[in-house]
Motif scaffolding. Structure first.
Motif, PDB file in Angstrom:
ATOM      1  N   GLY A  14      42.291 -62.272   6.234  1.00 46.96           N
ATOM      2  CA  GLY A  14      41.463 -63.298   5.620  1.00 46.96           C
ATOM      3  C   GLY A  14      42.071 -64.680   5.675  1.00 46.96           C
ATOM      4  O   GLY A  14      43.140 -64.914   6.241  1.00 46.96           O
ATOM      5  N   ALA A  15      41.360 -65.591   5.044  1.00 45.02           N
ATOM      6  CA  ALA A  15      41.695 -67.016   5.110  1.00 45.02           C
ATOM      7  C   ALA A  15      43.064 -67.337   4.522  1.00 45.02           C
ATOM      8  O   ALA A  15      43.745 -68.247   4.995  1.00 45.02           O
ATOM      9  CB  ALA A  15      40.614 -67.829   4.395  1.00 45.02           C
ATOM     10  N   GLU A  16      43.473 -66.622   3.498  1.00 43.98           N
ATOM     11  CA  GLU A  16      44.763 -66.890   2.847  1.00 43.98           C
ATOM     12  C   GLU A  16      45.874 -65.970   3.367  1.00 43.98           C
ATOM     13  O   GLU A  16      46.880 -65.781   2.710  1.00 43.98           O
ATOM     14  CB  GLU A  16      44.615 -66.718   1.325  1.00 43.98           C
ATOM     15  CG  GLU A  16      43.579 -67.606   0.696  1.00 43.98           C
ATOM     16  CD  GLU A  16      43.942 -69.076   0.761  1.00 43.98           C
ATOM     17  OE1 GLU A  16      45.144 -69.405   0.798  1.00 43.98           O
ATOM     18  OE2 GLU A  16      43.010 -69.898   0.797  1.00 43.98           O
ATOM     19  N   PHE A  17      45.666 -65.438   4.559  1.00 48.04           N
ATOM     20  CA  PHE A  17      46.608 -64.467   5.123  1.00 48.04           C
ATOM     21  C   PHE A  17      48.050 -64.958   5.099  1.00 48.04           C
ATOM     22  O   PHE A  17      48.943 -64.263   4.630  1.00 48.04           O
ATOM     23  CB  PHE A  17      46.217 -64.106   6.562  1.00 48.04           C
ATOM     24  CG  PHE A  17      47.319 -63.407   7.305  1.00 48.04           C
ATOM     25  CD1 PHE A  17      47.560 -62.068   7.098  1.00 48.04           C
ATOM     26  CD2 PHE A  17      48.139 -64.107   8.183  1.00 48.04           C
ATOM     27  CE1 PHE A  17      48.596 -61.416   7.768  1.00 48.04           C
ATOM     28  CE2 PHE A  17      49.176 -63.460   8.850  1.00 48.04           C
ATOM     29  CZ  PHE A  17      49.405 -62.118   8.644  1.00 48.04           C
ATOM     30  N   PHE A  18      48.315 -66.160   5.618  1.00 51.04           N
ATOM     31  CA  PHE A  18      49.702 -66.595   5.794  1.00 51.04           C
ATOM     32  C   PHE A  18      50.458 -66.720   4.474  1.00 51.04           C
ATOM     33  O   PHE A  18      51.596 -66.260   4.368  1.00 51.04           O
ATOM     34  CB  PHE A  18      49.765 -67.910   6.582  1.00 51.04           C
ATOM     35  CG  PHE A  18      49.423 -67.717   8.025  1.00 51.04           C
ATOM     36  CD1 PHE A  18      50.273 -67.039   8.886  1.00 51.04           C
ATOM     37  CD2 PHE A  18      48.217 -68.187   8.525  1.00 51.04           C
ATOM     38  CE1 PHE A  18      49.943 -66.836  10.211  1.00 51.04           C
ATOM     39  CE2 PHE A  18      47.871 -67.989   9.851  1.00 51.04           C
ATOM     40  CZ  PHE A  18      48.740 -67.317  10.702  1.00 51.04           C
ATOM     41  N   SER A  19      49.837 -67.299   3.461  1.00 51.71           N
ATOM     42  CA  SER A  19      50.548 -67.443   2.190  1.00 51.71           C
ATOM     43  C   SER A  19      50.768 -66.078   1.530  1.00 51.71           C
ATOM     44  O   SER A  19      51.846 -65.803   1.001  1.00 51.71           O
ATOM     45  CB  SER A  19      49.813 -68.395   1.253  1.00 51.71           C
ATOM     46  OG  SER A  19      48.503 -67.947   1.003  1.00 51.71           O
ATOM     47  N   THR A  20      49.768 -65.210   1.583  1.00 48.75           N
ATOM     48  CA  THR A  20      49.913 -63.874   0.999  1.00 48.75           C
ATOM     49  C   THR A  20      50.942 -63.062   1.768  1.00 48.75           C
ATOM     50  O   THR A  20      51.773 -62.365   1.174  1.00 48.75           O
ATOM     51  CB  THR A  20      48.553 -63.143   0.974  1.00 48.75           C
ATOM     52  OG1 THR A  20      47.632 -63.933   0.233  1.00 48.75           O
ATOM     53  CG2 THR A  20      48.675 -61.769   0.351  1.00 48.75           C
ATOM     54  N   HIS A  21      50.893 -63.150   3.081  1.00 45.89           N
ATOM     55  CA  HIS A  21      51.842 -62.439   3.936  1.00 45.89           C
ATOM     56  C   HIS A  21      53.280 -62.861   3.601  1.00 45.89           C
ATOM     57  O   HIS A  21      54.171 -62.016   3.461  1.00 45.89           O
ATOM     58  CB  HIS A  21      51.509 -62.738   5.399  1.00 45.89           C
ATOM     59  CG  HIS A  21      52.239 -61.918   6.386  1.00 45.89           C
ATOM     60  ND1 HIS A  21      51.933 -60.596   6.642  1.00 45.89           N
ATOM     61  CD2 HIS A  21      53.269 -62.230   7.212  1.00 45.89           C
ATOM     62  CE1 HIS A  21      52.747 -60.136   7.581  1.00 45.89           C
ATOM     63  NE2 HIS A  21      53.561 -61.096   7.932  1.00 45.89           N
ATOM     64  N   GLU A  22      53.489 -64.144   3.426  1.00 42.90           N
ATOM     65  CA  GLU A  22      54.824 -64.669   3.123  1.00 42.90           C
ATOM     66  C   GLU A  22      55.311 -64.207   1.745  1.00 42.90           C
ATOM     67  O   GLU A  22      56.443 -63.750   1.591  1.00 42.90           O
ATOM     68  CB  GLU A  22      54.798 -66.195   3.183  1.00 42.90           C
ATOM     69  CG  GLU A  22      56.157 -66.823   3.005  1.00 42.90           C
ATOM     70  CD  GLU A  22      56.096 -68.325   3.188  1.00 42.90           C
ATOM     71  OE1 GLU A  22      56.570 -69.025   2.279  1.00 42.90           O
ATOM     72  OE2 GLU A  22      55.590 -68.790   4.227  1.00 42.90           O
ATOM     73  N   VAL A  23      54.454 -64.323   0.742  1.00 41.34           N
ATOM     74  CA  VAL A  23      54.850 -63.940  -0.618  1.00 41.34           C
ATOM     75  C   VAL A  23      55.118 -62.440  -0.708  1.00 41.34           C
ATOM     76  O   VAL A  23      56.113 -62.023  -1.312  1.00 41.34           O
ATOM     77  CB  VAL A  23      53.779 -64.373  -1.648  1.00 41.34           C
ATOM     78  CG1 VAL A  23      54.054 -63.771  -3.011  1.00 41.34           C
ATOM     79  CG2 VAL A  23      53.721 -65.882  -1.744  1.00 41.34           C
ATOM     80  N   THR A  24      54.247 -61.626  -0.117  1.00 37.97           N
ATOM     81  CA  THR A  24      54.473 -60.179  -0.191  1.00 37.97           C
ATOM     82  C   THR A  24      55.734 -59.780   0.574  1.00 37.97           C
ATOM     83  O   THR A  24      56.419 -58.837   0.176  1.00 37.97           O
ATOM     84  CB  THR A  24      53.251 -59.377   0.301  1.00 37.97           C
ATOM     85  OG1 THR A  24      52.890 -59.799   1.615  1.00 37.97           O
ATOM     86  CG2 THR A  24      52.077 -59.545  -0.649  1.00 37.97           C
ATOM     87  N   ASN A  25      56.062 -60.489   1.641  1.00 41.69           N
ATOM     88  CA  ASN A  25      57.309 -60.244   2.357  1.00 41.69           C
ATOM     89  C   ASN A  25      58.505 -60.487   1.433  1.00 41.69           C
ATOM     90  O   ASN A  25      59.426 -59.671   1.364  1.00 41.69           O
ATOM     91  CB  ASN A  25      57.406 -61.136   3.589  1.00 41.69           C
ATOM     92  CG  ASN A  25      58.637 -60.852   4.414  1.00 41.69           C
ATOM     93  OD1 ASN A  25      58.687 -59.871   5.123  1.00 41.69           O
ATOM     94  ND2 ASN A  25      59.637 -61.715   4.290  1.00 41.69           N
ATOM     95  N   ASP A  26      58.480 -61.592   0.709  1.00 45.09           N
ATOM     96  CA  ASP A  26      59.565 -61.899  -0.232  1.00 45.09           C
ATOM     97  C   ASP A  26      59.680 -60.823  -1.302  1.00 45.09           C
ATOM     98  O   ASP A  26      60.784 -60.422  -1.672  1.00 45.09           O
ATOM     99  CB  ASP A  26      59.326 -63.255  -0.902  1.00 45.09           C
ATOM    100  CG  ASP A  26      59.434 -64.427   0.056  1.00 45.09           C
ATOM    101  OD1 ASP A  26      59.946 -64.246   1.185  1.00 45.09           O
ATOM    102  OD2 ASP A  26      58.982 -65.523  -0.330  1.00 45.09           O
ATOM    103  N   ILE A  27      58.536 -60.344  -1.778  1.00 44.49           N
ATOM    104  CA  ILE A  27      58.543 -59.342  -2.850  1.00 44.49           C
ATOM    105  C   ILE A  27      59.099 -58.015  -2.364  1.00 44.49           C
ATOM    106  O   ILE A  27      59.972 -57.429  -3.001  1.00 44.49           O
ATOM    107  CB  ILE A  27      57.134 -59.180  -3.455  1.00 44.49           C
ATOM    108  CG1 ILE A  27      56.742 -60.460  -4.203  1.00 44.49           C
ATOM    109  CG2 ILE A  27      57.072 -57.957  -4.373  1.00 44.49           C
ATOM    110  CD1 ILE A  27      55.290 -60.506  -4.629  1.00 44.49           C
ATOM    111  N   TYR A  28      58.632 -57.528  -1.206  1.00 49.15           N
ATOM    112  CA  TYR A  28      59.146 -56.211  -0.786  1.00 49.15           C
ATOM    113  C   TYR A  28      60.604 -56.294  -0.363  1.00 49.15           C
ATOM    114  O   TYR A  28      61.356 -55.335  -0.558  1.00 49.15           O
ATOM    115  CB  TYR A  28      58.245 -55.509   0.230  1.00 49.15           C
ATOM    116  CG  TYR A  28      58.343 -55.892   1.677  1.00 49.15           C
ATOM    117  CD1 TYR A  28      59.433 -55.536   2.455  1.00 49.15           C
ATOM    118  CD2 TYR A  28      57.299 -56.576   2.287  1.00 49.15           C
ATOM    119  CE1 TYR A  28      59.498 -55.873   3.802  1.00 49.15           C
ATOM    120  CE2 TYR A  28      57.354 -56.903   3.630  1.00 49.15           C
ATOM    121  CZ  TYR A  28      58.460 -56.552   4.380  1.00 49.15           C
ATOM    122  OH  TYR A  28      58.522 -56.881   5.708  1.00 49.15           O
ATOM    123  N   ASP A  29      61.052 -57.423   0.163  1.00 51.88           N
ATOM    124  CA  ASP A  29      62.482 -57.581   0.467  1.00 51.88           C
ATOM    125  C   ASP A  29      63.320 -57.547  -0.811  1.00 51.88           C
ATOM    126  O   ASP A  29      64.362 -56.892  -0.870  1.00 51.88           O
ATOM    127  CB  ASP A  29      62.744 -58.901   1.199  1.00 51.88           C
ATOM    128  CG  ASP A  29      62.471 -58.832   2.685  1.00 51.88           C
ATOM    129  OD1 ASP A  29      62.296 -57.722   3.229  1.00 51.88           O
ATOM    130  OD2 ASP A  29      62.434 -59.911   3.315  1.00 51.88           O
TER     131      ASP A  29
END
Length: 134
Positions: free
Chosen positions: A27-42
């Protein structure tokens, strides 16, 4: 000690689920969500390592991934938009906060570390994820 082991199972299963959500966000907010979830799972991966090792020092065996998923099933395998992804991740982080509050029979320094984790989970759920959609 059962509550601590239960927390470890939840932490392991949720980290894996958040990593899956990270890869299947659209979706439209893919990049910001992708980045935040990456930080969280790391961050959760680092916490798993630390808290499993700490638990072993006072006799809590690390639960297997199979045990963890049996107790806390993985998210369903489907693509989600940013809002749905972030809602699901926020629910998991809030579950972790609640689970930590149940833990009683651990050394004081471990309880203090768990409370630091609670604060971090709240920050990620109520600030980082909210900001990703703004």
């Amino acid at each position: 000690m059962d509550e601590y082991r239960e927390f470890l199972k939840m932490l392991k299963s949720y980290q894996q689920s958040i990593q899956y959500l990270h890869r299947h966000c659209i979706g439209a907010e893919f990049f910001s969500t992708h980045e935040v979830t990456n930080d969280i799972y790391d961050l959760l991966a680092d916490y798993i390592d630390e808290m499993c090792e700490v638990g072993m020092t006072f006799g809590v065996d690390e639960p297997s991934m199979a045990e963890s998923i049996e107790s806390y099933p993985e998210v369903s395998k489907k693509f989600r938009n940013s809002f749905d992804t972030e809602t699901e991740v926020k629910r998991m982080l809030n579950d972790l906060v609640t689970e930590i509050a149940r833990i009683q029979d651990v050394p004081a320094d471990v309880k203090n570390k768990l409370e630091e984790h609670q604060l971090k989970y709240r920050h990620m759920a109520d600030f980082k994820l909210k900001g990703a959609l703004s």
